[in-house]
Design a protein around this motif. Structure first.
Motif, PDB file in Angstrom:
ATOM      1  N   ASP A  96       0.841  -1.201   0.000  1.00  0.00           N
ATOM      2  CA  ASP A  96       0.000   0.000   0.000  1.00  0.00           C
ATOM      3  C   ASP A  96       0.874   1.248   0.000  1.00  0.00           C
ATOM      4  O   ASP A  96       1.994   1.224   0.505  1.00  0.00           O
ATOM      5  N   ASP A  98       0.276   4.037   1.638  1.00  0.00           N
ATOM      6  CA  ASP A  98       0.015   4.963   2.747  1.00  0.00           C
ATOM      7  C   ASP A  98       0.934   4.739   3.946  1.00  0.00           C
ATOM      8  O   ASP A  98       0.640   5.190   5.047  1.00  0.00           O
ATOM      9  N   GLN A 100       1.271   2.218   5.671  1.00  0.00           N
ATOM     10  CA  GLN A 100       0.746   1.318   6.707  1.00  0.00           C
ATOM     11  C   GLN A 100       1.493  -0.012   6.695  1.00  0.00           C
ATOM     12  O   GLN A 100       1.538  -0.711   7.689  1.00  0.00           O
ATOM     13  N   ARG A 202      -2.211   5.396   9.261  1.00  0.00           N
ATOM     14  CA  ARG A 202      -2.096   6.056   7.970  1.00  0.00           C
ATOM     15  C   ARG A 202      -1.321   7.345   8.159  1.00  0.00           C
ATOM     16  O   ARG A 202      -1.612   8.096   9.086  1.00  0.00           O
TER      17      ARG A 202
END
Ligand code: UDP
Ligand code: MG
Length: 321
Positions: A96, A98, A100, A202
């Motif tokens: 991902d 973001d 995370q 996030r």
């Protein structure tokens, strides 16, 4: 065992990630360069409406970095599929944008892959950043999948993972439009290992997964992998039919033998609404499966590409089957 000169691909699905994407790309490149000199990053823009694409474009001057722009928002699972289809690496990492998914885990994934594991996936250690409802929902979902499919969908394992080329080829060969990736990863099998990792907060932006999207994902996952709900409804129908036969016999007995007056309308209303409810529920369930078939038989492309940047044999628009 993979040779030392392997090509490592990385697929990053992005949807409205402009607050973080620049920083993320820099950090990712740095991290991957520490692992291997031969790398490829494929960013899949899933119909972002902000400046995400503009921010990724400059990175594509680097020939190792490619951008696929989908024609609209297809959802993360489809974006991942588009990215996976375009990879040419010996191993493919899905991550991902973001922050995370900790970037430091990628070298660990690669180490395990080099030891012979064909799929190395991250297992979320805690979901405390998530709401109670999301946690409970996930729990129920994994339980249903576990008990009904026979295939072992590991709980708390998401899309953060490394796939060997053979797994990538297996995924490419799966024709279904309904891309429930967690189930698909489990279905293909291969030598796999889960490694624990802590989910980060996030860094910026918002999760694109509301309750509605999550519920629909869970539902399509269940209907794509198991027909157990249909059997449960069938069983329920059978039980209710039995009860009603016995109840009918009981009423006949009471009226004819004991001479009791016929019971009034509340019983009738309750029975009608109860059965009506069950019937509607069954219809809805059937509808879910029919809808699944409907989507598959149309054989529409899984995604449409609006633009590709950084690929050789570049095309302006391209429909992948
Ligand atoms: N994403 C995407 N399409 C979507 C929603 C999300 O490509 O429709 C991307 C998003 O940009 C991010 C990743 O998928 O890189 C995970 O999304 P998000 O953080 O919203 O999901 P969560 O972390 O809550 O599972
Ligand atoms: Mg996220």
């Amino acid at each position: 065992m993979p040779s030392n000169n392997f090509l490592l691909s990385c697929v990053v699905p992005v949807f409205n990630e402009s607050p973080v994407i620049g920083r993320f790309m820099e950090a990712l490149i740095k991290q991957l360069e520490e692992i291997t000199v031969r790398l490829e990053i494929i960013v899949v823009d899933d119909g972002s409406t902000d400046k995400t694409v503009e921010l990724v474009e400059p990175f594509c001057d680097d020939e190792r970095i490619k951008l696929i722009e989908l024609s609209r928002n297809f959802g993360k699972e489809t974006a991942l599929t588009a990215g996976i289809d375009a990879t040419s690496g010996d191993a493919v990492v899905l991550i991902d944008a973001d922050f995370q998914h900790p970037l430091e885990m990628i070298p660990v994934f690669v180490d395990y892959w080099r030891q012979g594991y064909q799929m190395v996936y991250g297992v979320r250690q805690d979901r405390e950043n998530e709401s109670f409802l999301k946690k409970k929902g996930a729990q129920v979902f994994y339980r249903i999948m576990h008990s009904s499919t026979g295939i072992d969908v590991p709980a708390h394992a998401g899309d953060f993972r490394l796939l060997d080329k053979v797994v990538v080829d297996a995924l490419r060969a799966m024709p279904e439009r309904s891309r429930f990736m967690k189930g698909i990863y489990a279905w293909v099998g291969y030598k796999s290992i889960g490694l624990p990792f802590q989910v980060r907060n996030r860094l910026a932006g918002q999760s694109g997964w509301g309750y509605g999207k999550l519920t629909s994902l869970a539902l399509s996952g269940i209907t794509a992998f198991t027909t157990l709900p249909l059997r449960i409804v069938g069983g329920l129908g059978l039980i209710i039919s039995f009860i009603s036969v016995f109840y009918a016999l009981f009423i006949i007995f009471r009226t004819l033998v004991l001479g009791a007056p016929l019971p009034g309308w509340p019983t009738v209303i309750v029975a009608i609404t109860f059965i009506g409810g069950i019937q509607l529920l069954s219809l809805w369930l059937l509808g879910e499966y029919v809808a699944g078939i409907f989507c598959e038989v149309k054989k529409r492309p899984k995604y449409l590409i609006q633009r590709q940047l950084g690929f050789k044999n570049q095309k302006d628009s391209n429909a992948a089957d």
